[in-house]
Enzyme design. Structure first.
Site, PDB file in Angstrom:
ATOM      1  N   ASP A  81      -2.118   3.687  -5.472  1.00 21.64           N
ATOM      2  CA  ASP A  81      -1.055   2.810  -4.972  1.00 21.64           C
ATOM      3  C   ASP A  81      -0.390   1.936  -6.046  1.00 21.64           C
ATOM      4  O   ASP A  81      -0.120   0.748  -5.803  1.00 21.64           O
ATOM      5  CB  ASP A  81      -1.601   1.915  -3.846  1.00 21.64           C
ATOM      6  CG  ASP A  81      -2.267   2.707  -2.741  1.00 21.64           C
ATOM      7  OD1 ASP A  81      -2.134   3.942  -2.732  1.00 21.64           O
ATOM      8  OD2 ASP A  81      -2.934   2.085  -1.891  1.00 21.64           O
TER       9      ASP A  81
ATOM     10  N   LYS B  45       0.104   7.692   2.214  1.00 20.21           N
ATOM     11  CA  LYS B  45      -0.984   7.360   3.133  1.00 20.21           C
ATOM     12  C   LYS B  45      -0.681   6.061   3.862  1.00 20.21           C
ATOM     13  O   LYS B  45       0.131   5.248   3.417  1.00 20.21           O
ATOM     14  CB  LYS B  45      -2.324   7.257   2.392  1.00 20.21           C
ATOM     15  CG  LYS B  45      -2.459   6.091   1.424  1.00 20.21           C
ATOM     16  CD  LYS B  45      -3.840   6.108   0.764  1.00 20.21           C
ATOM     17  CE  LYS B  45      -4.021   5.011  -0.270  1.00 20.21           C
ATOM     18  NZ  LYS B  45      -4.094   3.658   0.301  1.00 20.21           N
TER      19      LYS B  45
ATOM     20  N   CYS C  45      -7.915  -1.205  -1.121  1.00 17.22           N
ATOM     21  CA  CYS C  45      -7.886   0.253  -1.266  1.00 17.22           C
ATOM     22  C   CYS C  45      -8.879   0.753  -2.314  1.00 17.22           C
ATOM     23  O   CYS C  45      -9.522   1.788  -2.111  1.00 17.22           O
ATOM     24  CB  CYS C  45      -6.476   0.708  -1.612  1.00 17.22           C
ATOM     25  SG  CYS C  45      -5.288   0.326  -0.290  1.00 17.22           S
TER      26      CYS C  45
END
Length: 288
Positions: A118, A172, A205
């Protein structure tokens, strides 16, 4: 998973499978017992996989284990016989041994995959020292799996990170990178043992990805100088928690030099050029 090899034992009551179908098996671990089934003729590896699917969140991956079979003949559990195949209803259990396994953290190119988590444009103003982790992340773009959290709203991976050689780039909404497509990609790479993980955010994450990966028996290396959060307190406590679980908190230079291992490595000069300029000594340094 560091399970012990099953030793030879007589009286298994098992023979080569006669046909297809599935067989009911009771899987026991600690105080739990869960009925399930495995394909007729399943052996040790399939039993281990089933234990992980049923109890992966409760199994300490840094322990040694032995699989045992309940023997009607002896009215107790015996070590799973060598070459055992499931051909009739049975009961098995996973027993942790008392020996703790030290995580050595050895990295080899053939068994290592990089995960970039990310590193997206919209995070640039919010993540502490984002420019610094981008510059370090540029060193690590080799054989990588990349995810982007809700790219429709948060944008794509920053342009500074070159994704032309990426194996997989996936959108995602789940925080963890462990998506079905990622698991399928890892299954296609023979001998994967270690994951080198970097990106944002450390306490969300990165942390959830790392915990899922070690739950699947993989060794995880988090690159501290390429990992950050919006809050330095969140980042610091996440790294401390992860280190206590056996995850290796390391640096980009340590990872790269561990992978080349020798001055005579054909890529040594390339790596040397990458690390000639030291990683930024930003505010991340005192918060690891």
């Amino acid at each position: 998973m560091a399970a012990a090899e099953p030793g030879a034992a007589p009286g298994s009551g098992s023979c080569a499978p006669a046909g297809g179908g599935s067989v009911p098996v009771l899987f026991c671990f600690s105080v739990f017992a869960r009925p399930s089934s495995v394909p007729h003729g399943a052996g040790y590896e399939l039993l281990i996989q089933k234990f992980l699917s049923l109890y992966g969140d409760q199994i300490d991956m840094h322990r040694k284990f032995v699989v045992q079979l309940f023997s009607e003949e002896w009215s107790q559990y015996i070590d799973l016989p060598k070459g055992f195949l499931v051909n009739e209803r049975c009961k098995v259990r996973l027993v942790p041994l008392q020996i703790q396994i030290t995580t050595l953290g050895n990295l080899t190119p053939s068994s290592t995959v990089f995960f970039c988590c990310d590193m997206q444009e919209r995070f640039r103003p919010a993540i502490k020292y984002f420019g610094d982790i981008i510059s370090v992340g540029q060193r690590l773009v080799c054989c990588i799996i990349v995810t982007e959290q809700y790219p429709k709203g948060l944008g794509s991976t920053v342009q500074e990170i070159d994704l032309t050689g990426a194996k997989l780039v996936l959108p995602k909404t789940k925080f963890s990178m462990v998506l079905p497509e990622v698991e399928a990609a890892l299954a296609e790479i023979p001998g994967v043992r270690s994951i080198v993980l970097f990106g944002v955010e450390t306490h969300v994450c990165i942390q959830q990805t790392a915990l899922e990966l070690i739950g699947r028996g993989l060794e995880v290396h988090i690159v501290a100088d390429a990992t950050s959060s919006r809050s330095m307190m969140d980042r610091m406590f996440a790294l401390e928690r992860l280190a206590r679980t056996g995850i290796i908190v390391t640096t980009s230079e340590a990872v790269l030099l561990q992978l080349v291992a020798d001055k005579e490595h054909p890529k040594f000069k390339e790596i040397q050029n990458l690390i000639k300029a030291s990683a930024p000594e930003s505010g991340l340094l005192s918060k690891v």
